[in-house]
Design a protein around this motif. Structure first.
Motif, PDB file in Angstrom:
ATOM      1  N   PRO A 173     -21.437  -5.080 -31.019  1.00 47.58           N
ATOM      2  CA  PRO A 173     -20.212  -4.740 -30.297  1.00 47.58           C
ATOM      3  C   PRO A 173     -20.486  -3.690 -29.226  1.00 47.58           C
ATOM      4  CG  PRO A 173     -20.231  -3.683 -32.443  1.00 47.58           C
ATOM      5  CD  PRO A 173     -21.400  -4.624 -32.419  1.00 47.58           C
ATOM      6  N   ALA A 174     -19.749  -3.778 -28.115  1.00 45.49           N
ATOM      7  CA  ALA A 174     -19.889  -2.815 -27.018  1.00 45.49           C
ATOM      8  C   ALA A 174     -18.562  -2.710 -26.297  1.00 45.49           C
ATOM      9  CB  ALA A 174     -20.984  -3.257 -26.046  1.00 45.49           C
ATOM     10  N   ALA A 175     -18.311  -1.555 -25.673  1.00 49.71           N
ATOM     11  CA  ALA A 175     -17.065  -1.334 -24.942  1.00 49.71           C
ATOM     12  C   ALA A 175     -17.336  -0.431 -23.755  1.00 49.71           C
ATOM     13  CB  ALA A 175     -15.999  -0.705 -25.847  1.00 49.71           C
ATOM     14  N   THR A 176     -16.460  -0.501 -22.764  1.00 55.31           N
ATOM     15  CA  THR A 176     -16.545   0.407 -21.627  1.00 55.31           C
ATOM     16  C   THR A 176     -16.164   1.818 -22.093  1.00 55.31           C
ATOM     17  OG1 THR A 176     -14.264  -0.159 -21.046  1.00 55.31           O
ATOM     18  CG2 THR A 176     -16.018  -1.382 -19.940  1.00 55.31           C
ATOM     19  N   PRO A 177     -16.594   2.866 -21.372  1.00 51.52           N
ATOM     20  CA  PRO A 177     -16.271   4.236 -21.792  1.00 51.52           C
ATOM     21  C   PRO A 177     -14.778   4.486 -21.969  1.00 51.52           C
ATOM     22  CG  PRO A 177     -17.995   4.284 -20.140  1.00 51.52           C
ATOM     23  CD  PRO A 177     -17.528   2.862 -20.223  1.00 51.52           C
ATOM     24  N   SER A 178     -13.946   3.827 -21.154  1.00 53.93           N
ATOM     25  CA  SER A 178     -12.508   4.011 -21.279  1.00 53.93           C
ATOM     26  C   SER A 178     -11.921   3.237 -22.444  1.00 53.93           C
ATOM     27  CB  SER A 178     -11.820   3.557 -19.991  1.00 53.93           C
ATOM     28  OG  SER A 178     -11.948   2.147 -19.834  1.00 53.93           O
ATOM     29  N   GLY A 179     -12.635   2.256 -22.950  1.00 59.78           N
ATOM     30  CA  GLY A 179     -12.127   1.400 -24.009  1.00 59.78           C
ATOM     31  C   GLY A 179     -11.291   0.252 -23.507  1.00 59.78           C
ATOM     32  N   GLY A 180     -11.219   0.084 -22.187  1.00 63.55           N
ATOM     33  CA  GLY A 180     -10.381  -0.964 -21.622  1.00 63.55           C
ATOM     34  C   GLY A 180     -10.950  -2.356 -21.782  1.00 63.55           C
ATOM     35  N   ARG A 181     -12.240  -2.467 -21.923  1.00 59.36           N
ATOM     36  CA  ARG A 181     -12.881  -3.773 -22.103  1.00 59.36           C
ATOM     37  C   ARG A 181     -13.905  -3.672 -23.223  1.00 59.36           C
ATOM     38  NH1 ARG A 181     -14.168  -6.128 -15.999  1.00 59.36           N
ATOM     39  NH2 ARG A 181     -12.022  -6.075 -15.231  1.00 59.36           N
ATOM     40  N   TRP A 182     -14.063  -4.772 -23.942  1.00 57.27           N
ATOM     41  CA  TRP A 182     -15.052  -4.812 -25.001  1.00 57.27           C
ATOM     42  C   TRP A 182     -15.776  -6.152 -24.987  1.00 57.27           C
ATOM     43  CZ3 TRP A 182     -14.231  -8.845 -28.250  1.00 57.27           C
ATOM     44  CH2 TRP A 182     -12.925  -9.296 -28.448  1.00 57.27           C
ATOM     45  N   ALA A 183     -16.901  -6.196 -25.681  1.00 55.29           N
ATOM     46  CA  ALA A 183     -17.694  -7.426 -25.768  1.00 55.29           C
ATOM     47  C   ALA A 183     -18.342  -7.507 -27.141  1.00 55.29           C
ATOM     48  CB  ALA A 183     -18.768  -7.451 -24.683  1.00 55.29           C
TER      49      ALA A 183
END
Length: 287
Positions: A264-274
């Protein structure tokens, strides 16, 4: 040509020509690197530089599997950063590149705990140990906190790591002694912890009854985690993706699949994840 035949009635093959040929091959392969890193894993780039930290395997003889050390590669040169008792692995740079976090089992073999290295002067700190062995770590986007994946000392190992369980306390019972399994014990679970960099204090942030296989930061106040309601290795195959709230550990379901998932991974803001999904044989091996 040397006689490579083997008498399979022999108990010791070390005197045979075939054994010598195999030993010579591995000596030519590994001996030039004795005392230096001969394999690399878990790479992480230092922000603002071309340097990379990684887990290096160091061999000093042909027997055994070697010792793991934290190493740094920069400008074509490789330096071993850690030494001493035990093994060290899984280095990760802070977002500003001033700290290097890594795991060490110097206190007890197989019981990995967090360590912090100040890159400017090489000094080290040992944050508060957690109740279990740390398997992975991630710096928060602000660099002030570190997320830890902690396995209880009785947790199953994945097929990708081998069989058995993580490190247990020493026992005077023989290896062949059977064990009665009456269901998951308290030390069979995996959980998410957060360590505060400044104070070194650590706390569990996942709720009891939630097994956290992997996780990543999802903004400053949440985690993106692959979880299951049971700790056994078989439960990983039906794990789901959740957003865990750091304040209370409550979970919000985000994604589920009939396949397996990992990384799992996410942008620093948490707005997008993968997340990566695939039909997989073992945890840590998401094809």
């Amino acid at each position: 040509m040397a006689d490579m035949s083997i008498d399979f009635g022999q108990a010791d093959l070390r005197g045979t020509a075939l054994y010598q040929a195999v030993e010579d091959h591995f000596r030519r392969l590994h001996e030039p690197a004795f005392g230096r890193p001969s394999a690399a894993a878990d790479p992480d780039g230092q922000p603002g530089t071309d340097a990379i930290a990684f887990t290096g395997t160091v061999l000093t003889e042909l027997s055994g599997v070697g010792t793991t050390r934290v190493c740094r590669a920069a400008g074509g040169e490789v330096t071993i950063l850690t030494d001493g008792p035990g093994e060290q692995r899984h280095p990760r740079f802070s977002p500003d590149g001033t700290l290097l976090a890594y795991l060490s089992d110097a206190g007890h073999p197989g019981d990995f705990q967090l360590r912090l290295r100040v890159l400017a002067d090489g000094s080290e700190r040992e944050p508060e140990p957690v109740d279990g062995t740390v398997e992975w770590l991630h710096f928060a986007p602000d660099g002030q906190h570190i997320l830890l994946g902690v396995a209880g000392h009785g947790a199953d190992r994945s097929g990708g790591e081998g069989s058995g369980t993580t490190a247990r306390a020493a026992s005077d019972r023989p290896d062949w002694m059977p064990e009665a399994n009456a269901g998951p014990t308290a030390d069979a679970w995996r959980s998410a912890w957060v360590t505060e960099v400044a104070s070194g204090s650590s706390r569990q942030v996942s709720a009891p009854g939630t097994n956290v296989w992997e996780a990543a930061w999802n903004g400053p106040a949440g985690l993106l985690a692959a979880t299951s309601p049971a700790p056994g290795e078989e439960a990983w195959y039906t794990a789901r993706l959740e957003r865990l709230d750091l304040a209370g550990g409550s979970g919000e379901p985000l994604f589920s699949t009939e396949q397996q998932m990992g990384w799992p991974a996410a942008t620093p803001s948490g707005g997008r994840w993968a997340i990566v999904t695939a039909t997989s044989s073992d945890r840590w091996i998401v094809a």
